[in-house]
Design a protein around this motif. Structure first.
Motif, PDB file in Angstrom:
ATOM      1  N   THR A  56       0.691  -1.544  -0.379  1.00 20.50           N
ATOM      2  CA  THR A  56       0.261  -0.025   0.038  1.00 20.50           C
ATOM      3  C   THR A  56       0.555   0.997  -0.030  1.00 20.50           C
ATOM      4  N   VAL A  57       0.806   2.247  -0.626  1.00 12.58           N
ATOM      5  CA  VAL A  57       1.315   3.510  -0.519  1.00 12.58           C
ATOM      6  C   VAL A  57       0.806   4.619  -0.482  1.00 12.58           C
ATOM      7  N   VAL A  58       1.155   5.094   0.780  1.00 13.08           N
ATOM      8  CA  VAL A  58       0.605   6.697   1.030  1.00 13.08           C
ATOM      9  C   VAL A  58       1.375   7.421   1.104  1.00 13.08           C
ATOM     10  N   GLY A  59       1.055   8.845   1.312  1.00 14.04           N
ATOM     11  CA  GLY A  59       2.002   9.836   1.130  1.00 14.04           C
ATOM     12  C   GLY A  59       1.366  11.782   1.759  1.00 14.04           C
ATOM     13  N   ALA A  60       0.122  11.802   2.147  1.00 11.40           N
ATOM     14  CA  ALA A  60      -0.341  12.307   2.279  1.00 11.40           C
ATOM     15  C   ALA A  60      -1.444  12.245   3.561  1.00 11.40           C
ATOM     16  N   LEU A 120       1.951  10.258  10.436  1.00 12.63           N
ATOM     17  CA  LEU A 120       2.179   9.164  11.117  1.00 12.63           C
ATOM     18  C   LEU A 120       1.673   9.292  12.748  1.00 12.63           C
ATOM     19  N   ASP A 121       0.712  10.461  12.654  1.00 11.58           N
ATOM     20  CA  ASP A 121      -0.130  10.776  14.113  1.00 11.58           C
ATOM     21  C   ASP A 121      -1.341  10.244  14.184  1.00 11.58           C
ATOM     22  N   PHE A 122      -2.221  10.061  12.892  1.00 12.18           N
ATOM     23  CA  PHE A 122      -3.078   9.438  12.671  1.00 12.18           C
ATOM     24  C   PHE A 122      -3.064   8.469  12.386  1.00 12.18           C
ATOM     25  N   LEU A 123      -2.098   7.177  11.959  1.00 18.73           N
ATOM     26  CA  LEU A 123      -2.006   5.900  12.086  1.00 18.73           C
ATOM     27  C   LEU A 123      -1.813   5.647  13.609  1.00 18.73           C
ATOM     28  N   SER A 124      -0.918   5.760  14.447  1.00 16.61           N
ATOM     29  CA  SER A 124      -0.676   5.811  16.230  1.00 16.61           C
ATOM     30  C   SER A 124      -2.561   5.969  16.683  1.00 16.61           C
ATOM     31  N   GLN A 129     -17.295  -3.160 -17.351  1.00 19.82           N
ATOM     32  CA  GLN A 129     -17.847  -3.297 -15.675  1.00 19.82           C
ATOM     33  C   GLN A 129     -17.230  -4.204 -14.260  1.00 19.82           C
ATOM     34  N   HIS A 130     -16.494  -5.064 -15.120  1.00 17.18           N
ATOM     35  CA  HIS A 130     -15.782  -5.921 -14.521  1.00 17.18           C
ATOM     36  C   HIS A 130     -14.250  -5.620 -13.508  1.00 17.18           C
ATOM     37  N   ARG A 131     -14.435  -4.320 -13.487  1.00 14.10           N
ATOM     38  CA  ARG A 131     -13.332  -3.460 -12.285  1.00 14.10           C
ATOM     39  C   ARG A 131     -13.273  -2.604 -11.557  1.00 14.10           C
ATOM     40  N   ILE A 132     -14.498  -2.668 -11.949  1.00 14.12           N
ATOM     41  CA  ILE A 132     -15.167  -1.336 -11.300  1.00 14.12           C
ATOM     42  C   ILE A 132     -15.928  -2.594  -9.858  1.00 14.12           C
ATOM     43  N   ILE A 133     -15.258  -2.389  -9.116  1.00 12.96           N
ATOM     44  CA  ILE A 133     -16.124  -2.028  -7.659  1.00 12.96           C
ATOM     45  C   ILE A 133     -16.576  -1.691  -6.615  1.00 12.96           C
ATOM     46  N   GLU A 134     -17.904  -0.880  -6.106  1.00  9.85           N
ATOM     47  CA  GLU A 134     -18.796   0.443  -5.263  1.00  9.85           C
ATOM     48  C   GLU A 134     -18.383  -0.374  -4.282  1.00  9.85           C
ATOM     49  N   VAL A 135     -17.625   0.077  -2.998  1.00  8.26           N
ATOM     50  CA  VAL A 135     -17.028   0.094  -1.663  1.00  8.26           C
ATOM     51  C   VAL A 135     -18.003   0.231  -1.332  1.00  8.26           C
ATOM     52  N   GLY A 136     -18.132   1.492  -1.130  1.00  6.62           N
ATOM     53  CA  GLY A 136     -18.779   2.976  -0.448  1.00  6.62           C
ATOM     54  C   GLY A 136     -17.354   3.554   0.269  1.00  6.62           C
ATOM     55  N   ASP A 137     -17.772   4.710   0.739  1.00  3.16           N
ATOM     56  CA  ASP A 137     -16.945   5.694   1.151  1.00  3.16           C
ATOM     57  C   ASP A 137     -15.908   5.249   2.713  1.00  3.16           C
ATOM     58  N   VAL A 138     -13.972   4.367   2.554  1.00  4.17           N
ATOM     59  CA  VAL A 138     -14.036   4.353   3.972  1.00  4.17           C
ATOM     60  C   VAL A 138     -13.724   5.272   4.388  1.00  4.17           C
ATOM     61  N   MET A 139     -13.598   6.398   4.458  1.00  2.00           N
ATOM     62  CA  MET A 139     -13.752   7.618   5.422  1.00  2.00           C
ATOM     63  C   MET A 139     -15.149   8.299   5.951  1.00  2.00           C
ATOM     64  N   GLN A 157      -4.360  10.116   2.433  1.00  4.26           N
ATOM     65  CA  GLN A 157      -3.659   8.920   2.797  1.00  4.26           C
ATOM     66  C   GLN A 157      -3.715   8.206   3.389  1.00  4.26           C
ATOM     67  N   PHE A 158      -3.358   8.152   4.685  1.00  4.93           N
ATOM     68  CA  PHE A 158      -2.915   7.780   6.357  1.00  4.93           C
ATOM     69  C   PHE A 158      -4.308   7.682   6.857  1.00  4.93           C
ATOM     70  N   ILE A 159      -4.997   8.306   6.455  1.00  8.82           N
ATOM     71  CA  ILE A 159      -5.932   7.965   7.562  1.00  8.82           C
ATOM     72  C   ILE A 159      -7.186   7.008   6.681  1.00  8.82           C
ATOM     73  N   LYS A 160      -7.134   6.976   5.646  1.00 11.45           N
ATOM     74  CA  LYS A 160      -8.126   6.131   4.695  1.00 11.45           C
ATOM     75  C   LYS A 160      -7.042   5.261   4.786  1.00 11.45           C
ATOM     76  N   SER A 161      -5.923   4.828   4.729  1.00 16.92           N
ATOM     77  CA  SER A 161      -5.377   3.350   4.463  1.00 16.92           C
ATOM     78  C   SER A 161      -5.269   2.915   6.084  1.00 16.92           C
ATOM     79  N   ALA A 162      -6.066   3.363   6.838  1.00  9.09           N
ATOM     80  CA  ALA A 162      -6.234   3.028   8.307  1.00  9.09           C
ATOM     81  C   ALA A 162      -6.939   1.980   8.814  1.00  9.09           C
ATOM     82  N   ALA A 163      -7.887   2.977   7.282  1.00 11.50           N
ATOM     83  CA  ALA A 163      -9.723   2.331   7.984  1.00 11.50           C
ATOM     84  C   ALA A 163      -9.403   1.158   7.854  1.00 11.50           C
ATOM     85  N   VAL A 164      -8.671   1.057   6.223  1.00  7.62           N
ATOM     86  CA  VAL A 164      -8.236  -0.561   5.703  1.00  7.62           C
ATOM     87  C   VAL A 164      -7.719  -1.622   6.231  1.00  7.62           C
TER      88      VAL A 164
END
Ligand code: UDP
Length: 373
Positions: A13-17, A53-57, A169-179, A20-27
């Motif tokens: 997983t790639v994050v940098g802003a 980094l503070d968000f991750l902890s 269509q097969h490439r798309i998955i509607e998952v909702g917003d992790v935020m 993205q730290f917040i969204k990746s934490a949800a997953v």
């Protein structure tokens, strides 16, 4: 690049802003439930910004496994270094999929590195479009969607956009917003806690976040925004809660601008404090992608200080209105912005709207990945 020997992981997983730290934490929080492992790469996109980094902890997930140090000589140099750095990590970790979030240069760098390596690419927040080609984020979104094998969307509008653009269509998955997952989970925890330095009493409070270069790097527009904020406070007798972004602080110092006396700057907020402020505020003024949506998630109307938004759903349901910051070059526009802030109606309920899922986006995404990778 990290020197530790890298075990093989399922996801890189790639994050940098910050967002993205917040969204990746949800997953990341749900990985164990589906038996997936992850290698988290922090691109170092912002030279002196490890705010994320503070968000991750705070959100209870481990720190990144690798941190890159790209050149900051220019956007191209930084992009080239981030692509090469992520490519090296992919080579070491040999993931079954590379996951990128949102629309930053880190997103596109991760997407290109995955593409060059022939790795399966998953784009979370696919299909968003602001229609504003002046924004680098718009190009990052479109290019990343072109490269992605699995496009995870936040809702029906984004999915429809991709179909319109010819994505199969097969490439798309509607998952909702992790935020939304995180915002709903935060509601019960923040009920008792007031955000740090929150104003006392029952007077109105405007919550402000501003950091877009297009607004804050232009001293005239920044002055116009600060003037409108001050006039709102004078007119309503309320206070302003304004966690000033480091970029905005620098711009204010360079232009010799000060916060209005009615404003409190608590400094960059933790995740829960930010959600709590959005919930307690009377109105929100923001140019942030994430905050405009979170304001609605926490039940507060927002004025978006931008000429376009990638979250057009918010305009359709009247949770937010746009106010083009370019107008602030004209002196009288501050009064119009004050009117826009005062005239915000109550926002519709979020839980049953279905616009961005039901708050189970991370779990839906992870189960879909288990099937795909
Ligand atoms: N945020 C926060 N504390 C702050 C400012 C922002 O927790 O002091 C959170 C905010 O709630 C949202 C994310 O950071 O989840 C948005 O980041 P930002 O506005 O920097 O980026 P954008 O969404 O515009 O890309």
């Amino acid at each position: 690049m990290s020197n530790t020997p890298s075990p093989n992981r399922d996801l890189l997983t790639v994050v940098g802003a910050r967002p993205q730290f917040i969204k990746s934490a949800a997953v990341t929080r749900g990985l164990g439930d589906v038996g997936l492992t992850q290698w988290l790469v922090h691109t170092g996109q912002h030279a002196d910004d490890d705010m994320g980094l503070d968000f991750l902890s705070e959100l209870g997930v481990p720190p990144p496994d690798a941190r890159l140090f790209p050149s900051h000589a220019g956007r191209s140099e930084r992009m080239a270094d981030m692509i090469a750095g992520v490519a090296e990590e992919i080579q070491r970790v040999k993931p079954r999929a590379v996951v990128v979030y949102g629309d930053t240069d880190s997103t596109l760098a991760g997407a290109l590195a995955a593409h060059h390596a022939g790795a399966l690419l998953v784009h979370v927040e696919a299909g968003l479009r602001s229609g504003d080609r002046r924004m680098p984020e718009e190009h990052n979104r479109i290019l990343t969607d072109q490269l992605a094998d699995v496009l995870c969307t936040t809702g029906p509008k984004a999915s429809a956009q991709l179909v319109k653009e010819g994505v199969e269509q097969h490439r798309i998955i509607e998952v909702g917003d992790v935020m939304l997952d995180l915002a709903l989970a935060a509601k019960s925890r923040m009920a008792q806690a007031f955000p740090v330095a929150w104003p006392e009493g029952d007077l109105p409070v405007m919550v402000v976040t501003l950091h877009r270069p297009g607004t804050v790097d232009d001293p005239v527009l920044l002055e116009g925004a600060l003037s409108a904020i001050e006039r709102w406070a004078q007119k309503t007798g309320g206070s302003v809660y304004f966690p000033v972004h480091p970029r905005t602080r620098k711009a204010m110092e360079a232009a010799g601008l000060k916060l209005p006396v009615q404003a409190i700057d608590p400094g960059p907020l933790g995740y829960l404090d930010m959600q709590s402020a959005l919930a307690r505020g009377t109105v929100v003024l923001t140019d942030s992608g994430g905050v405009q949506k979170e304001a609605w998630y926490q039940g507060t109307a927002a004025v978006i200080l931008r000429s376009t938004t990638e979250w057009r759903e918010l305009l359709e349901i009247k949770a937010s209105v746009l106010f083009d910051p370019a107008q602030l070059a004209v002196n009288s526009a501050a009064a119009d912005l004050v009117e826009a802030l005062i005239g915000r109606p109550a926002v519709p309920a979020v839980d049953t709207s279905g616009l961005f899922g039901e708050g189970r986006a991370a779990a839906t995404l992870l189960h879909a990945l288990v099937d795909r990778i």
